[in-house]
Design a protein around this motif. Structure first.
Motif, PDB file in Angstrom:
ATOM      1  N   GLY A   1      15.655   0.529  23.930  1.00 48.18           N
ATOM      2  CA  GLY A   1      15.596   1.962  23.679  1.00 48.18           C
ATOM      3  C   GLY A   1      16.515   2.708  24.619  1.00 48.18           C
ATOM      4  O   GLY A   1      17.615   2.250  24.943  1.00 48.18           O
ATOM      5  N   ASN A   2      16.078   3.856  25.078  1.00 47.28           N
ATOM      6  CA  ASN A   2      16.886   4.664  25.989  1.00 47.28           C
ATOM      7  C   ASN A   2      16.252   4.762  27.369  1.00 47.28           C
ATOM      8  O   ASN A   2      16.392   5.774  28.048  1.00 47.28           O
ATOM      9  CB  ASN A   2      17.105   6.066  25.405  1.00 47.28           C
ATOM     10  CG  ASN A   2      15.786   6.740  25.027  1.00 47.28           C
ATOM     11  OD1 ASN A   2      14.717   6.210  25.274  1.00 47.28           O
ATOM     12  ND2 ASN A   2      15.889   7.906  24.415  1.00 47.28           N
TER      13      ASN A   2
ATOM     14  N   GLN B   1      13.475  10.004  20.741  1.00 46.57           N
ATOM     15  CA  GLN B   1      14.671   9.291  20.295  1.00 46.57           C
ATOM     16  C   GLN B   1      14.409   7.808  20.062  1.00 46.57           C
ATOM     17  O   GLN B   1      15.290   7.103  19.587  1.00 46.57           O
ATOM     18  CB  GLN B   1      15.784   9.454  21.335  1.00 46.57           C
ATOM     19  CG  GLN B   1      16.169  10.902  21.595  1.00 46.57           C
ATOM     20  CD  GLN B   1      17.212  11.032  22.685  1.00 46.57           C
ATOM     21  OE1 GLN B   1      17.691  10.051  23.216  1.00 46.57           O
ATOM     22  NE2 GLN B   1      17.547  12.275  23.025  1.00 46.57           N
ATOM     23  N   ALA B   2      13.225   7.329  20.404  1.00 47.87           N
ATOM     24  CA  ALA B   2      12.864   5.925  20.197  1.00 47.87           C
ATOM     25  C   ALA B   2      11.487   5.873  19.549  1.00 47.87           C
ATOM     26  O   ALA B   2      10.482   5.554  20.208  1.00 47.87           O
ATOM     27  CB  ALA B   2      12.892   5.168  21.517  1.00 47.87           C
TER      28      ALA B   2
ATOM     29  N   SER C   1      15.967  -3.716  27.868  1.00 46.36           N
ATOM     30  CA  SER C   1      15.566  -2.510  27.154  1.00 46.36           C
ATOM     31  C   SER C   1      16.360  -2.377  25.864  1.00 46.36           C
ATOM     32  O   SER C   1      17.572  -2.608  25.836  1.00 46.36           O
ATOM     33  CB  SER C   1      15.787  -1.280  28.038  1.00 46.36           C
ATOM     34  OG  SER C   1      15.594  -0.091  27.298  1.00 46.36           O
TER      35      SER C   1
ATOM     36  N   ILE D   1      15.804   4.461  31.224  1.00 48.25           N
ATOM     37  CA  ILE D   1      16.780   4.533  32.313  1.00 48.25           C
ATOM     38  C   ILE D   1      16.698   3.304  33.194  1.00 48.25           C
ATOM     39  O   ILE D   1      17.710   2.725  33.592  1.00 48.25           O
ATOM     40  CB  ILE D   1      16.553   5.811  33.140  1.00 48.25           C
ATOM     41  CG1 ILE D   1      16.719   7.047  32.251  1.00 48.25           C
ATOM     42  CG2 ILE D   1      17.499   5.865  34.319  1.00 48.25           C
ATOM     43  CD1 ILE D   1      16.364   8.333  32.943  1.00 48.25           C
TER      44      ILE D   1
ATOM     45  N   SER E   1      18.434  -1.629  33.524  1.00 46.43           N
ATOM     46  CA  SER E   1      17.688  -1.736  32.270  1.00 46.43           C
ATOM     47  C   SER E   1      17.442  -3.182  31.853  1.00 46.43           C
ATOM     48  O   SER E   1      16.986  -3.430  30.733  1.00 46.43           O
ATOM     49  CB  SER E   1      18.424  -0.994  31.155  1.00 46.43           C
ATOM     50  OG  SER E   1      19.736  -1.509  30.989  1.00 46.43           O
TER      51      SER E   1
ATOM     52  N   ASP F   1      11.278   5.004  27.822  1.00 46.41           N
ATOM     53  CA  ASP F   1      11.927   5.542  26.621  1.00 46.41           C
ATOM     54  C   ASP F   1      11.526   6.993  26.390  1.00 46.41           C
ATOM     55  O   ASP F   1      10.375   7.385  26.610  1.00 46.41           O
ATOM     56  CB  ASP F   1      11.535   4.713  25.397  1.00 46.41           C
ATOM     57  CG  ASP F   1      12.139   3.329  25.420  1.00 46.41           C
ATOM     58  OD1 ASP F   1      13.140   3.144  26.127  1.00 46.41           O
ATOM     59  OD2 ASP F   1      11.595   2.429  24.744  1.00 46.41           O
ATOM     60  N   ARG F   2      12.510   7.798  25.935  1.00 48.96           N
ATOM     61  CA  ARG F   2      12.215   9.142  25.448  1.00 48.96           C
ATOM     62  C   ARG F   2      11.773   8.978  24.008  1.00 48.96           C
ATOM     63  O   ARG F   2      12.576   8.688  23.118  1.00 48.96           O
ATOM     64  CB  ARG F   2      13.436  10.037  25.541  1.00 48.96           C
ATOM     65  CG  ARG F   2      13.666  10.719  26.883  1.00 48.96           C
ATOM     66  CD  ARG F   2      13.385   9.866  28.045  1.00 48.96           C
ATOM     67  NE  ARG F   2      13.623  10.542  29.327  1.00 48.96           N
ATOM     68  CZ  ARG F   2      13.402   9.961  30.477  1.00 48.96           C
ATOM     69  NH1 ARG F   2      12.946   8.719  30.513  1.00 48.96           N
ATOM     70  NH2 ARG F   2      13.620  10.590  31.609  1.00 48.96           N
TER      71      ARG F   2
END
Length: 388
Positions: free
Chosen positions: A134-135, A77-78, A132, A137, A185, A73-74
């Motif tokens: 969140g974001n 943004q999470a 996942s 990948i 993901s 996760d970044r």
């Protein structure tokens, strides 16, 4: 499966009686009964119904996957990923200052779900799916840290942990370009959760065992009751409704299991499925049941083709007039109704005849849907028309 018609059966009987001339009568009768004992379509109760109370239960949980190769996760943004990581480190005795937000790319917040099978005992393992939220990948190469799995009552029934198996693959460049194969993901952990709590025992709660049909059918319920009474004695089973059959059962748990082992292997002929036509309006899929019949009807269905040709007309003024060149669009619309044919359905038309007639006129699945809807509105389609 070979189908034996009445004419074929009569011919076989004649050949059999001709071959039995001169033999003893008991042998000829036994052979005749063998020919007449044609196999009937039958299914086991195990395949038609399930035992009431014997079912799985959904479990869900939340956790962190660590050890990712920069595909997590970044955290900008999470933010919940950072919060979860701080809470976990705090429980392990590591104090992170409140004003510090670690920018980690090897951690991902995930949702975990699994199904707790019936009669699961503490210490047994079950498979789990990790997704996942969140974001991140990709979850490839990650490890799920210990996470509780809860049921609908809020109780913890299993503990999940382990290394993920991810079937997908994803890669991303510095310019933002990305290549993904399948879904990287989401991953699974075979045997990734250990059962910690048993479900309440509802198997021996009453003096009856209930059998619930997978589909509502009064004919199948009546035949199931008759088959059970024939096997265990009159009054052993009773019909509750169009889905449920109740069977008298002993109070001893071991005797109940033995009774169920006998019940689930009893065979009976289920009732025929209702006449139904299922139409998927999005994909054009049409499924017609074998019991569908059509009353006498005549149908005319043609394909209307509309063609639009766009052209531009140019008006060039006289060179001495001093005018300007003007362009004007011109549209030509033509409509044709080619290939229109009429076909007729006689009374009692079967599935094969319907499909053959529609194929002969070259109707596409969308045309077939329109024909079936028109037949239903006209009252000529003896079936339920279900659009999904």
């Amino acid at each position: 499966m070979m189908t034996v018609t009445s004419r074929t059966l009569a011919a076989r009987m004649q050949r059999l009686m001709h071959g039995l001339r001169g033999t003893c009568k008991p042998l000829g009768l036994a052979a005749l009964l063998l020919v007449l004992a044609l196999p009937a379509h039958a299914e086991r109760i195990k395949d038609l119904a399930q035992v009431g109370g014997v079912r799985g239960n959904a479990l869900v949980g939340y956790g962190l996957v660590v050890g990712l190769d920069g595909s997590g996760d970044r955290t900008s943004q999470a933010p919940f990923t950072v919060q979860s990581l701080k809470n976990m480190l705090g429980e392990l005795g590591v104090n992170v200052p409140p004003n510090v937000n670690p920018q980690l790319k090897n951690v991902a917040a995930v949702a975990i779900h699994a199904e707790l099978p019936p009669f699961a005992k503490p210490g047994q393992t079950i498979d789990i799916t990790v997704s996942s939220i969140g974001n991140a990948i990709s979850l490839r190469g990650g490890s799920l840290l210990m996470a509780p799995l809860k049921g609908a009552d809020g109780q913890v029934y299993a503990i999940a942990q382990g290394n993920l198996v991810v079937g997908g693959f994803g890669a991303q460049g510095k310019d933002g370009s990305r290549v993904s194969v399948n879904v990287p993901s989401v991953g699974r952990i075979p045997g990734g959760a250990t059962v910690e709590r048993t479900l309440p025992d509802v198997f021996g709660a009453s003096g009856e065992i209930t059998l619930n049909l997978h589909q509502n059918d009064f004919t199948t319920v009546a035949r199931m009751v008759a088959a059970l009474n024939n096997a265990f004695g009159e009054g052993a089973a009773r019909a509750v409704d169009g889905v449920t059959v109740a069977v008298q059962a002993p109070s001893d748990q071991g005797a109940r299991i033995g009774l169920l082992a006998r019940i689930e292997n009893i065979e009976l002929s289920p009732g025929t499925a209702p006449a139904r036509v299922v139409v998927n309006s999005r994909t054009g899929t049409v499924v017609i049941g074998s019991q569908v019949r059509v009353s006498p009807a005549a149908i005319a269905h043609g394909s209307l083709t509309v063609t639009i040709n766009e052209a531009t007309q140019v008006s060039q003024p006289n060179a001495l007039g001093g005018g300007q060149t003007v362009t004007a669009p011109q549209s030509t619309i033509t409509a044709s109704n080619e290939g229109s044919r009429m076909f007729r359905f006689d009374g009692g038309t079967t599935l094969d005849e319907i499909v053959r007639a529609v194929n002969e006129v070259g109707a596409a699945p969308g045309d077939l849907i329109a024909i079936l809807e028109a037949l239903k509105q006209a009252g000529a389609l003896s079936a339920e028309l279900e659009v999904i």
